[in-house]
Design an enzyme around this catalytic site. Structure first.
Site, PDB file in Angstrom:
ATOM      1  N   SER A   7       0.642  -4.598  11.676  1.00 15.78           N
ATOM      2  CA  SER A   7      -0.206  -3.465  12.201  1.00 15.78           C
ATOM      3  C   SER A   7      -1.562  -3.973  12.308  1.00 15.78           C
ATOM      4  O   SER A   7      -2.068  -4.846  11.817  1.00 15.78           O
ATOM      5  CB  SER A   7      -0.163  -2.141  11.371  1.00 15.78           C
ATOM      6  OG  SER A   7      -1.148  -1.392  11.504  1.00 15.78           O
TER       7      SER A   7
ATOM      8  N   TYR B 170      -0.442   2.277   3.352  1.00 15.67           N
ATOM      9  CA  TYR B 170      -0.140   1.794   4.603  1.00 15.67           C
ATOM     10  C   TYR B 170      -0.967   0.431   4.881  1.00 15.67           C
ATOM     11  O   TYR B 170      -0.462  -0.551   4.932  1.00 15.67           O
ATOM     12  CB  TYR B 170      -0.055   2.649   5.751  1.00 15.67           C
ATOM     13  CG  TYR B 170       0.376   2.114   6.957  1.00 15.67           C
ATOM     14  CD1 TYR B 170       1.711   2.153   7.227  1.00 15.67           C
ATOM     15  CD2 TYR B 170      -0.520   1.669   7.810  1.00 15.67           C
ATOM     16  CE1 TYR B 170       2.332   1.936   8.399  1.00 15.67           C
ATOM     17  CE2 TYR B 170       0.010   1.267   9.155  1.00 15.67           C
ATOM     18  CZ  TYR B 170       1.425   1.076   9.303  1.00 15.67           C
ATOM     19  OH  TYR B 170       1.899   0.833  10.478  1.00 15.67           O
TER      20      TYR B 170
END
Length: 254
Positions: free
Chosen positions: A136, A149
């Site tokens: 990501s 995350y």
């Protein structure tokens, strides 16, 4: 004309929807035998299996080691592993639920370690393998309220580099793809709630909230991520390893 992944077996985690499904389809189109993993409607999963030549499927929960081991037993010896399964939770650190932290780290990071440790012996023996991790933009940059995350995606980038160094002399590569916001049903379904909670129009939510960090103001498409994943499996990519490819519309260029 022989497809270049004919005879290769590819496991894609989180491949019943979104990015993972796009990657599975793209690899299958190049001749790979696909192993599907993920949750979803049983009829839709049956249809996807048929679409991909009767692909094996594992619905194992990858937040625990036994689930990963169960999936890998179903998959058998694989030549390509795409670690794509992931989850998210947003909360201030002082209120971040411990169980959410544990689940996100387990799925987004630890499961990639476990698939690698179980897949690598076959790859080494064969002298060929590809590990592609869906990271990501948050593997390179942080955002508030996403402690688990961001930590997991940074960890995934580090895991990828380490695998690349360990496997460099065995014909096995390991790389990351780090997208920004990707246009998937999961993202699209967030828009109405955000419109309501913030009193914004659909366009305002898309441009001023979701795409605030992406200079191009364009969502990444799942097929774009899939195309890069396929390229990283080509022989022409044999010297690309340990890389973390940004596909975020310039987000992390700032």
């Amino acid at each position: 004309m022989r497809m270049f992944l004919a005879g290769r077996r590819a496991l894609v985690t989180g491949s019943t929807s979104g990015i993972g499904l796009a990657i599975a389809r793209a690899l299958h189109a190049e001749g790979a035998e696909i192993v599907l993993n993920g949750f979803g409607d049983s009829d839709e999963i049956a249809r996807l299996r048929q679409e991909m030549g009767g692909a094996p499927y594992s619905g194992a929960d990858l937040t625990n080691v036994s689930g990963v081991e169960e999936m890998m037993e179903t998959a058998g010896a694989v030549d390509i592993v795409v670690n794509n399964a992931g989850m998210q939770h947003v909360s201030p650190v002082e209120n971040f639920p411990v169980e959410k932290w544990d689940a996100i780290i387990a799925l987004n990071l630890s499961s990639a370690f476990h698939t690698a440790r179980l897949a690598v012996p076959h790859m080494k023996e064969k002298g060929w393998g590809r590990i592609v991790n869906t990271a990501s933009a948050h593997s390179k940059a942080a955002s508030p309220f996403k402690t688990a995350y961001v930590a997991a995606k940074h960890g995934l980038a580090g895991l990828t580099k380490t695998l690349a160094l360990e496997l460099a002399e065995h014909g096995v590569t390991a790389n990351c793809i780090s997208p920004g916001y990707v246009w998937t049903p999961l993202v699209e379904n967030q828009i109405p709630d955000t419109m309501k909670s913030r009193g914004m129009t659909r366009e305002e939510v898309m441009n001023d909230v979701l795409l605030a960090g992406q200079p191009t103001k364009k969502f990444v498409q799942p097929e774009e991520v899939a195309a890069l994943a396929v390229f990283l499996c080509r022989d022409e990519a044999q010297n690309i390893t340990g890389a973390n490819y940004s596909m975020d519309g310039g987000w992390t260029a700032k």
